[in-house]
Design a protein around this motif. Structure first.
Motif, PDB file in Angstrom:
ATOM      1  N   TYR A 611      32.255  48.695  26.381  1.00 55.64           N
ATOM      2  CA  TYR A 611      31.276  47.673  26.743  1.00 55.64           C
ATOM      3  C   TYR A 611      30.356  48.191  27.835  1.00 55.64           C
ATOM      4  N   LYS A 612      29.153  47.673  27.851  1.00 56.19           N
ATOM      5  CA  LYS A 612      28.174  48.034  28.867  1.00 56.19           C
ATOM      6  C   LYS A 612      27.920  46.836  29.776  1.00 56.19           C
ATOM      7  N   ARG A 613      27.771  47.121  31.062  1.00 60.41           N
ATOM      8  CA  ARG A 613      27.428  46.081  32.024  1.00 60.41           C
ATOM      9  C   ARG A 613      26.288  46.581  32.916  1.00 60.41           C
ATOM     10  N   ILE A 614      25.492  45.626  33.394  1.00 55.62           N
ATOM     11  CA  ILE A 614      24.400  45.908  34.324  1.00 55.62           C
ATOM     12  C   ILE A 614      24.589  45.044  35.559  1.00 55.62           C
ATOM     13  N   VAL A 615      24.572  45.660  36.731  1.00 54.74           N
ATOM     14  CA  VAL A 615      24.708  44.920  37.984  1.00 54.74           C
ATOM     15  C   VAL A 615      23.431  45.064  38.801  1.00 54.74           C
ATOM     16  N   THR A 616      23.125  43.999  39.535  1.00 55.72           N
ATOM     17  CA  THR A 616      21.936  43.973  40.387  1.00 55.72           C
ATOM     18  C   THR A 616      22.366  43.930  41.838  1.00 55.72           C
ATOM     19  N   SER A 624      26.667  52.467  48.234  1.00 58.75           N
ATOM     20  CA  SER A 624      27.344  53.272  47.227  1.00 58.75           C
ATOM     21  C   SER A 624      28.680  52.612  46.901  1.00 58.75           C
ATOM     22  N   TYR A 625      28.778  52.024  45.720  1.00 60.63           N
ATOM     23  CA  TYR A 625      29.977  51.311  45.289  1.00 60.63           C
ATOM     24  C   TYR A 625      30.881  52.237  44.485  1.00 60.63           C
ATOM     25  N   ALA A 626      32.165  52.172  44.783  1.00 56.94           N
ATOM     26  CA  ALA A 626      33.173  52.931  44.029  1.00 56.94           C
ATOM     27  C   ALA A 626      34.014  51.963  43.210  1.00 56.94           C
ATOM     28  N   VAL A 627      34.398  52.388  42.021  1.00 53.51           N
ATOM     29  CA  VAL A 627      35.160  51.513  41.149  1.00 53.51           C
ATOM     30  C   VAL A 627      36.660  51.671  41.405  1.00 53.51           C
ATOM     31  N   VAL A 639      35.916  54.047  33.358  1.00 56.47           N
ATOM     32  CA  VAL A 639      34.589  53.587  33.754  1.00 56.47           C
ATOM     33  C   VAL A 639      33.707  54.788  34.044  1.00 56.47           C
ATOM     34  N   THR A 640      32.493  54.772  33.511  1.00 54.83           N
ATOM     35  CA  THR A 640      31.506  55.809  33.834  1.00 54.83           C
ATOM     36  C   THR A 640      30.157  55.148  34.120  1.00 54.83           C
ATOM     37  N   PRO A 641      29.492  55.528  35.218  1.00 53.12           N
ATOM     38  CA  PRO A 641      29.989  56.417  36.268  1.00 53.12           C
ATOM     39  C   PRO A 641      31.002  55.693  37.155  1.00 53.12           C
ATOM     40  N   LYS A 642      31.665  56.442  37.999  1.00 51.88           N
ATOM     41  CA  LYS A 642      32.655  55.852  38.892  1.00 51.88           C
ATOM     42  C   LYS A 642      32.051  55.432  40.230  1.00 51.88           C
ATOM     43  N   TYR A 643      30.790  55.813  40.433  1.00 53.57           N
ATOM     44  CA  TYR A 643      30.074  55.402  41.642  1.00 53.57           C
ATOM     45  C   TYR A 643      28.708  54.862  41.243  1.00 53.57           C
ATOM     46  N   PHE A 673      47.018  41.881  31.674  1.00 56.20           N
ATOM     47  CA  PHE A 673      45.897  41.566  32.551  1.00 56.20           C
ATOM     48  C   PHE A 673      45.709  42.633  33.617  1.00 56.20           C
ATOM     49  N   GLY A 674      44.494  42.773  34.065  1.00 59.15           N
ATOM     50  CA  GLY A 674      44.154  43.706  35.120  1.00 59.15           C
ATOM     51  C   GLY A 674      42.841  43.297  35.748  1.00 59.15           C
ATOM     52  N   SER A 675      42.166  44.252  36.395  1.00 56.05           N
ATOM     53  CA  SER A 675      40.884  43.939  37.014  1.00 56.05           C
ATOM     54  C   SER A 675      40.071  45.201  37.222  1.00 56.05           C
ATOM     55  N   LEU A 676      38.773  45.011  37.330  1.00 53.11           N
ATOM     56  CA  LEU A 676      37.821  46.067  37.651  1.00 53.11           C
ATOM     57  C   LEU A 676      37.058  45.604  38.882  1.00 53.11           C
ATOM     58  N   VAL A 677      37.062  46.427  39.935  1.00 51.59           N
ATOM     59  CA  VAL A 677      36.462  46.028  41.208  1.00 51.59           C
ATOM     60  C   VAL A 677      35.512  47.119  41.698  1.00 51.59           C
ATOM     61  N   TRP A 678      34.286  46.724  42.050  1.00 54.65           N
ATOM     62  CA  TRP A 678      33.340  47.627  42.701  1.00 54.65           C
ATOM     63  C   TRP A 678      33.395  47.366  44.200  1.00 54.65           C
TER      64      TRP A 678
END
Length: 694
Positions: A611-616, A624-627, A639-643, A673-678
């Motif tokens: 899946y693709k996501r776009i963040v603003t 600089s956000y790290a996943v 996840v790509t990219p990781k930063y 279940f899990g999570s993805l965090v920037w």
């Protein structure tokens, strides 16, 4: 001149200002098409805003003859025709009231509106077409609230600050709505026989036309496909006009697939507890004690005989329904009642009518240990399933069982939040690629305003009059989020409904006041809550105001999502005049949603879904956000990219997430279940992940 009908389409919002000579500055937002139409109907030497100001002057002059005359006409300050549509003007309170629509009807007049309640309407044509004319000895053919639900929810969202609020001394403190500075427009659509879709649709349509910023829907039904869901269709029209829509998840938990109002453009709100309770303690004749909850505030009972089932009456006496209890058997005794069939406080009424001196209300197995605090009409308490079993065991062990009940002061510091047992659960039956509910908020034993003409139990025999009442439901949690969304809207006027929704979801918390994972009530003891119970977590207003990143979604993106569900042109036309692309259709999981619902075929191993996501960026200009990934069971997440490196506010960056099914021979219906965090500095932008093997 301008007709009254034309101005019903005028949208308004008061701006914060300082009072001066009895007037305030207001920004009046208008529908641009109505502005153009006005220009075409008046003389070339005048403009649409001249007609509107004349109309305000005329209407304010029509108020009662006893009112003081206006000192001066409205004063035009600015006209807005490019970035926004409307004008600003200095208006008196009377002139401002002329903008709001307060429909008059039985027991309700325009004078009932004020600086807080600026509009009120009733929609009942659909209801009367289905059920016949409203019985005006039971309800009103007007905006007057006859059951308390509307008053309670409206005050939760935007009620004023009221010191010393309580229910007979319980929960005493300062009551306030989530955005106490906001104005309220009320649209009554529900009556004793229920709520009819045609009335709900008319109300939403009118609210959007009136220019509201938030629509709060404390109602709903069973889940259904979006093209058959009138709430979903009307709500889509609202978000297209920039109106945020929040709605109750439903009260059909803890069963799976029960969550309603699941369209992805709706903020679907679950219910959870707060750290306040209304404890009781009881003592059985054998010396054992039990704990419960109640809003009864009278004296404790004496040690009285207990009766239950056939020892209290005839058929179904265990449920204490009407006519089942025998006065000869229950007089001056404490009656045991199982939950079910009729309402909890109604059972107390039946016990009191039969001469009983008290009641103990027992949860059934599916209701677990969570209990409601209710405003009973006699000394009564509610207990969980395990305590109920102990009480029944004691009754069966002796010929003359006894018990007593003590009612304690309000208690604070309980473990919270806990997702309520009644709160409807996911997965999302008709949209499994979107996690529902979205978020949870306080919905158990909530204190809010109540009409003094309605008793706290709404029972005919209950003659009490209160200004505040304590009730429960996702109807109570929804307005918490509605009000908070208003706060975000006032702080970020340029945010879309999807941006506000994203901020609320990605900043929600998942640990309780014991620093343990949030739990969920249900059958047996509370267990760790998963995203199908609490969505992204418990709403956190302070963090939501500065989320760092947002996942924005345009109305056209939602239409592409509907295309990905293989809706045909007729079904799509219910939402918009839109044609699905023949080639390059997106996958349902590509909707830029702030959570991830991943669905694998249980017969396939090592399958990958991407899946693709776009963040603003709405936080720090340079960031600089790290996943960080909390991997779901039997699934690898990459996840790509990781930063993500941002250089300015408003910058958009995309990333790709791949989910790989690692397990084999996984049974259909299994979930993990899990999570993805920037993460960047103090910012933590979290998205839950729910993986289901179908």
């Amino acid at each position: 001149m301008i007709t009254r009908t034309s101005l019903l389409l005028l949208a308004f919002m008061a701006a914060t200002s300082l009072a001066s000579t009895g007037k305030q500055t207001y920004i009046i937002h208008m529908d641009k098409t109505k502005m153009n139409a006005l220009d075409q109907t008046i003389s070339s030497s005048r403009r649409w805003f001249d007609a509107v100001l004349d109309y305000i002057t005329e209407l304010s002059a029509e108020e009662e003859e006893n009112d003081e005359p206006e000192i001066s006409p409205p004063e035009l300050l600015y006209v807005y025709e490019t970035a926004i549509s409307g004008f600003s003007a200095k208006l008196s309170a009377k002139q401002f009231r002329s903008l709001s629509i307060c429909e008059e009807g039985p027991k309700f007049s325009s004078s009932n509106c004020n600086k807080k309640l600026i509009g009120a309407r009733a929609f009942f044509k659909g209801y009367e077409a289905m059920a016949g004319r409203i019985n005006e000895t039971v309800d009103y053919r007007s905006a007057r609230d006859s059951i308390g639900h509307g008053t309670h929810t409206a005050s939760t969202a935007a009620g004023n600050v009221i010191p010393g609020a309580s229910f007979y001394g319980k929960a005493k403190g300062t009551a306030t709505g989530m955005i106490y500075s906001a104005r309220i427009a009320a649209y009554k659509v529900c009556y004793p026989g229920g709520c009819v879709s045609s009335d709900v649709l008319a109300a939403i349509d009118q609210a959007v036309s009136d220019g509201v910023d938030v629509v709060s829907l404390s109602l709903g039904g069973l889940p259904r496909p979006y093209f058959r869901d009138n709430m979903a269709i009307a709500s889509f029209g609202a978000i297209r006009h920039g109106v945020f829509v929040s709605a109750s998840a439903g009260n059909s938990g803890p069963s799976s697939f029960t969550v309603g109002n699941t369209a992805p453009w709706i903020m679907t709100v679950a219910a959870s507890s707060i750290d306040r309770s209304f404890p009781t303690s009881g003592k059985l004749g054998n010396g054992e004690s039990f704990e419960g909850q109640s809003l009864y505030s009278g004296k404790p009972t004496k040690n009285l005989q207990l009766v239950y089932g056939r020892l209290a009456g005839g058929q179904r006496a265990e449920y204490c329904i009407n006519g089942s209890l025998s006065p000869d058997l229950v007089k001056q005794k404490i009656v045991i009642c199982d939950r079910g069939i009729i309402g909890r406080t109604e059972k107390g009424e039946r016990v009191k009518e039969a001469g009983g001196a008290g009641m103990i209300l027992l949860n059934r197995e599916n209701e677990g240990e969570e209990v409601f605090a209710d405003p009973h009409v006699l000394p009564a308490t509610a207990v969980g399933f395990s305590a109920g079993n102990a009480i029944k065991k004691y009754i069966n062990s002796t010929r003359k069982p006894t018990a007593s009940i003590i009612f304690k002061p309000t208690s604070y510091g309980d473990r919270a939040p806990i997702v309520s047992e009644f709160s409807s659960r996911g997965p999302n039956y008709f949209g499994p690629d979107v996690i529902k509910p979205d978020i949870t908020a306080p919905g158990l034993n909530i204190l809010a305003a109540w009409p003094p003409t309605v008793s706290p139990t709404s029972a005919k025999t209950d003659n009490r009059s209160v200004l505040f009442n304590i009730i429960s439901g996702t109807s109570m949690s929804c307005p918490h989020v509605s009000g908070i969304s208003g706060l975000l809207k006032s702080a970020h006027r340029d945010w879309s409904p999807a941006a506000i929704k994203s901020a609320l979801m990605t900043t929600a918390y998942n640990t309780d006041n014991r620093r343990a994972p949030v739990a969920a009530s249900g059958s047996g003891q509370a267990q760790r809550a998963d995203p199908f119970a609490l969505g992204s977590g418990h709403v956190d207003p302070e963090r939501a105001s500065n989320p760092g990143l947002i996942y924005d979604i345009a109305p056209a993106d939602y239409l592409k999502y509907l295309c990905s569900l293989n809706y045909n042109s007729t079904q799509i036309s219910l939402f918009s005049n839109y044609t699905c692309p023949r080639k390059g259709r997106s996958k349902p999981g590509d909707l830029n949603y702030p959570s991830f619902a991943v669905n694998f075929d249980s017969k396939t191993r090592n399958k990958t879904l991407s899946y693709k996501r776009i963040v603003t960026n709405v936080g720090a200009p340079m960031a600089s956000y790290a996943v960080q990934i909390d991997q779901p069971g039997a699934t690898s997440v990459n996840v790509t990219p990781k930063y993500l490196k941002f250089n300015y506010i408003g910058q958009k960056l995309s990333y790709k997430v791949s989910f790989v099914a690692d397990g084999e021979n996984i049974a259909p219906g299994t979930t993990s279940f899990g999570s993805l965090v920037w993460v960047f500095g103090s910012y933590s932008v979290r998205s839950p992940i729910a993986v289901t093997w179908q």
